[in-house]
Structure formats: structure tokens, C-alpha cells
Write a protein that holds these residues in place. Structure first.
Motif, PDB file in Angstrom:
ATOM      1  N   SER A  78       0.805  -1.226   0.000  1.00 24.14           N
ATOM      2  CA  SER A  78       0.000   0.000   0.000  1.00 24.14           C
ATOM      3  C   SER A  78       0.839   1.279   0.000  1.00 24.14           C
ATOM      4  CB  SER A  78      -0.946   0.008   1.204  1.00 24.14           C
ATOM      5  OG  SER A  78      -0.218   0.027   2.430  1.00 24.14           O
ATOM      6  N   ALA A  79       2.129   1.169   0.292  1.00 22.77           N
ATOM      7  CA  ALA A  79       3.031   2.324   0.264  1.00 22.77           C
ATOM      8  C   ALA A  79       4.450   1.813   0.063  1.00 22.77           C
ATOM      9  CB  ALA A  79       2.939   3.139   1.549  1.00 22.77           C
ATOM     10  N   ALA A  80       5.295   2.677  -0.477  1.00 24.28           N
ATOM     11  CA  ALA A  80       6.694   2.277  -0.695  1.00 24.28           C
ATOM     12  C   ALA A  80       7.419   2.068   0.625  1.00 24.28           C
ATOM     13  CB  ALA A  80       7.407   3.339  -1.533  1.00 24.28           C
ATOM     14  N   ASP A  81       7.102   2.922   1.617  1.00 28.23           N
ATOM     15  CA  ASP A  81       7.796   2.881   2.906  1.00 28.23           C
ATOM     16  C   ASP A  81       6.807   3.041   4.048  1.00 28.23           C
ATOM     17  OD1 ASP A  81      10.827   3.002   2.193  1.00 28.23           O
ATOM     18  OD2 ASP A  81       9.906   4.542   0.933  1.00 28.23           O
ATOM     19  N   THR A 158       9.416  -1.919   3.826  1.00 33.80           N
ATOM     20  CA  THR A 158       9.199  -1.460   2.455  1.00 33.80           C
ATOM     21  C   THR A 158       8.103  -2.281   1.784  1.00 33.80           C
ATOM     22  OG1 THR A 158      10.720  -2.956   1.297  1.00 33.80           O
ATOM     23  CG2 THR A 158      11.679  -0.983   2.340  1.00 33.80           C
ATOM     24  N   SER A 159       7.649  -1.801   0.639  1.00 37.24           N
ATOM     25  CA  SER A 159       6.626  -2.510  -0.121  1.00 37.24           C
ATOM     26  C   SER A 159       7.118  -3.870  -0.591  1.00 37.24           C
ATOM     27  CB  SER A 159       6.193  -1.672  -1.322  1.00 37.24           C
ATOM     28  OG  SER A 159       7.309  -1.392  -2.161  1.00 37.24           O
ATOM     29  N   LYS A 160       8.436  -4.048  -0.637  1.00 32.83           N
ATOM     30  CA  LYS A 160       9.024  -5.323  -1.045  1.00 32.83           C
ATOM     31  C   LYS A 160       9.216  -6.277   0.125  1.00 32.83           C
ATOM     32  CE  LYS A 160       9.477  -3.772  -5.266  1.00 32.83           C
ATOM     33  NZ  LYS A 160       8.580  -4.275  -6.349  1.00 32.83           N
ATOM     34  N   SER A 217       8.339  10.475  24.143  1.00 37.32           N
ATOM     35  CA  SER A 217       8.554  11.908  23.953  1.00 37.32           C
ATOM     36  C   SER A 217       8.489  12.330  22.488  1.00 37.32           C
ATOM     37  CB  SER A 217       9.902  12.333  24.561  1.00 37.32           C
ATOM     38  OG  SER A 217      10.926  11.454  24.183  1.00 37.32           O
ATOM     39  N   ASP A 218       8.465  11.365  21.582  1.00 36.55           N
ATOM     40  CA  ASP A 218       8.264  11.664  20.169  1.00 36.55           C
ATOM     41  C   ASP A 218       7.731  10.421  19.479  1.00 36.55           C
ATOM     42  OD1 ASP A 218       8.225  13.088  17.831  1.00 36.55           O
ATOM     43  OD2 ASP A 218      10.391  13.054  17.475  1.00 36.55           O
ATOM     44  N   LEU A 219       6.766  10.602  18.592  1.00 35.06           N
ATOM     45  CA  LEU A 219       6.158   9.483  17.905  1.00 35.06           C
ATOM     46  C   LEU A 219       5.793   9.912  16.494  1.00 35.06           C
ATOM     47  CD1 LEU A 219       4.862   6.654  17.752  1.00 35.06           C
ATOM     48  CD2 LEU A 219       2.797   7.633  18.786  1.00 35.06           C
ATOM     49  N   SER A 220       6.277   9.159  15.510  1.00 39.15           N
ATOM     50  CA  SER A 220       6.016   9.471  14.105  1.00 39.15           C
ATOM     51  C   SER A 220       5.643   8.196  13.362  1.00 39.15           C
ATOM     52  CB  SER A 220       7.245  10.119  13.465  1.00 39.15           C
ATOM     53  OG  SER A 220       7.056  10.287  12.067  1.00 39.15           O
ATOM     54  N   LEU A 221       4.492   8.206  12.717  1.00 43.55           N
ATOM     55  CA  LEU A 221       4.022   7.079  11.915  1.00 43.55           C
ATOM     56  C   LEU A 221       3.759   7.574  10.504  1.00 43.55           C
ATOM     57  CD1 LEU A 221       1.374   5.762  14.478  1.00 43.55           C
ATOM     58  CD2 LEU A 221       3.703   4.892  14.153  1.00 43.55           C
ATOM     59  N   SER A 222       4.259   6.857   9.510  1.00 35.53           N
ATOM     60  CA  SER A 222       4.046   7.298   8.140  1.00 35.53           C
ATOM     61  C   SER A 222       3.983   6.118   7.186  1.00 35.53           C
ATOM     62  CB  SER A 222       5.131   8.275   7.694  1.00 35.53           C
ATOM     63  OG  SER A 222       6.384   7.643   7.618  1.00 35.53           O
ATOM     64  N   HIS A 223       3.213   6.307   6.118  1.00 33.57           N
ATOM     65  CA  HIS A 223       3.068   5.327   5.038  1.00 33.57           C
ATOM     66  C   HIS A 223       3.040   6.114   3.739  1.00 33.57           C
ATOM     67  CE1 HIS A 223       1.894   2.356   8.121  1.00 33.57           C
ATOM     68  NE2 HIS A 223       1.171   3.345   8.638  1.00 33.57           N
ATOM     69  N   SER A 224       4.138   6.096   3.018  1.00 34.52           N
ATOM     70  CA  SER A 224       4.214   6.909   1.804  1.00 34.52           C
ATOM     71  C   SER A 224       5.188   6.323   0.802  1.00 34.52           C
ATOM     72  CB  SER A 224       4.621   8.346   2.151  1.00 34.52           C
ATOM     73  OG  SER A 224       5.888   8.355   2.776  1.00 34.52           O
TER      74      SER A 224
END
Length: 224
Positions: A78-81, A158-160, A217-224
Motif C-alpha cells: 500500500s506504500a513504498a515505505d 518497504t513494499s518489497k 517523547s516523540d512518535l512518528s508514523l508514516s506510510h508513503s
């Protein structure tokens, strides 16, 4: 940095009801409002998650957690990374000195592809190459992460199907290297998790004071 968990799903050590003793799941905003003993926003915007060892758990375990998860699922393609990045501190740990702090969970199965642990002062992980693999392959990502020390931990997929887990503490970094998921994971639905998930079974004799606490103290979630 302010950590916003309002729209994430939080699994708590609280029971769903007096007649349903399975762990209650609710939104981050609701958890902050209803269960400040488990989920607290601190003055600097970080989030404290508390999981007593003795409490409500899932139907399949006797292990408690105070853990966030993504409210929607994704596939590898669904996303490259796909990224899950946390900066956190484990401030208290259960009697087994082992707690899950991050994972890629798979919908409908108890054998996720990736689990990352704070384990007796080290960051370790379990990896399953195949879907429903009985026993994960365990390895150490980073040694020397003492209780009370701030560290970063990330999971990149990764998508792979290439997965890398990295951690850094006190200027020292460690990595799992590139790990390959096989094609059996291709159609599976995933979500990232993080927080504290005790790796010790509770019993009637478990002390009330036993448990684990982390501060994110920091949280980042991404799908792109």
C-alpha cells in the motif's frame, strides 16, 4: 515535542466491563480522560503509559499492556515505505525485565512479523520470515540501554517486504540489518504498535506494584 495519541487506539490494563474482563480498547483521547492512572500527558507534551503486570489482558494471554496501535490497517504494497519511529524512556520494568516496546502486528493472528523488546537493558527483537511461523528468530539490536535512559527505536518496512529495526541510545546506534519477509505476508493486514506490553504472565500472587512504565517523547508514523 507534543505527542498526539488522540486518534490512536489504546489497549489498557482496565477491563472492558465488570462482566467482560478482556482488556479495554478505546481512543487515545478517551484513555487520557478516563484512565489517567494508565495514560497521562505530561507537562512537556510527552505521554506516560503504565501497565501493571496484574490487570486485564486479551483472551489469549495472561499478559497486560498499555499500548497504542494504528486505528487502520495497511498492506506492504500500500506504500513504498512504512515507518514507526519512537523516542522513549522505559522508567520501570516488570519482574521479568522484558517488555515489548514496538511491533508490526498482523490482523487476526498472534504471531506478528516483528516484535521489539526492552530486554534486561538491551533492545532485542523477534522476526518471523513466514506468516504463522511458530518460533521467531531472536536477535539483539542494541546493547546498553539502561532503565531511565532515553533512546530512539524505529521500524522500517518497504513494499518489497524488507524490514529494518534500528535503535540509538547515548550516541551509540544499532541495527538489525535488512531482513526479508517472504511472500506469505503479501496479502496480510498490519498495524504498528508501541508502548509497554509486559512479557510475564500474571497470577493471583502477582504483586500489585509489579509492572512497566514508559514515557514517549516523540512518535512518528508514516506510510508513503
Amino acid at each position: 515535542m507534543t505527542v498526539n495519541i488522540d486518534k490512536l487506539t489504546i489497549t489498557t490494563p482496565a477491563a472492558t466491563s465488570s462482566t467482560n474482563l478482556v482488556a479495554l480498547e478505546l481512543s487515545g483521547a478517551q484513555a487520557i480522560e478516563r484512565f489517567p492512572q494508565y495514560v497521562t500527558v505530561l507537562s512537556d507534551g510527552s505521554v506516560k503509559l503504565t501497565a501493571p503486570t496484574k490487570g486485564a489482558s486479551s483472551k489469549s494471554t495472561h499478559r497486560t499492556r498499555c499500548e497504542w496501535s494504528e486505528p487502520t490497517n495497511w498492506t506492504l504494497a500500500s506504500a513504498a515505505d512504512h515507518w514507526n519511529r519512537q523516542r522513549m524512556t522505559v522508567t520501570k520494568v516488570n519482574s521479568a525485565q522484558k517488555v515489548v516496546i514496538s511491533q508490526i502486528h498482523v490482523r487476526g493472528d498472534d504471531s506478528p512479523p516483528v516484535k521489539v523488546f526492552w530486554n534486561k537493558g538491551n533492545i532485542t527483537m523477534g522476526f518471523r520470515t513466514k506468516y504463522n511461523q511458530t518460533t521467531p528468530v531472536n536477535s539483539t539490536v542494541l546493547k546498553g540501554v539502561p532503565l531511565g535512559a532515553e533512546f530512539t527505536v524505529s521500524i522500517h518496512a518497504t513494499s518489497k517486504g524488507v524490514v529494518t529495526v534500528e535503535a540509538k541510545c547515548n550516541g551509540v546506534s544499532g541495527s538489525s540489518g535488512a531482513l526479508q519477509l517472504d511472500a506469505t505476508w503479501g496479502t496480510r493486514l498490519f498495524e504498528f504498535h508501541g508502548g509497554v506490553y509486559n512479557q510475564v504472565d500474571y497470577t493471583n500472587s502477582t504483586p500489585a506494584a509489579d509492572g512497566s512504565i514508559c514515557v514517549i517523547s516523540d512518535l512518528s508514523l508514516s506510510h508513503s
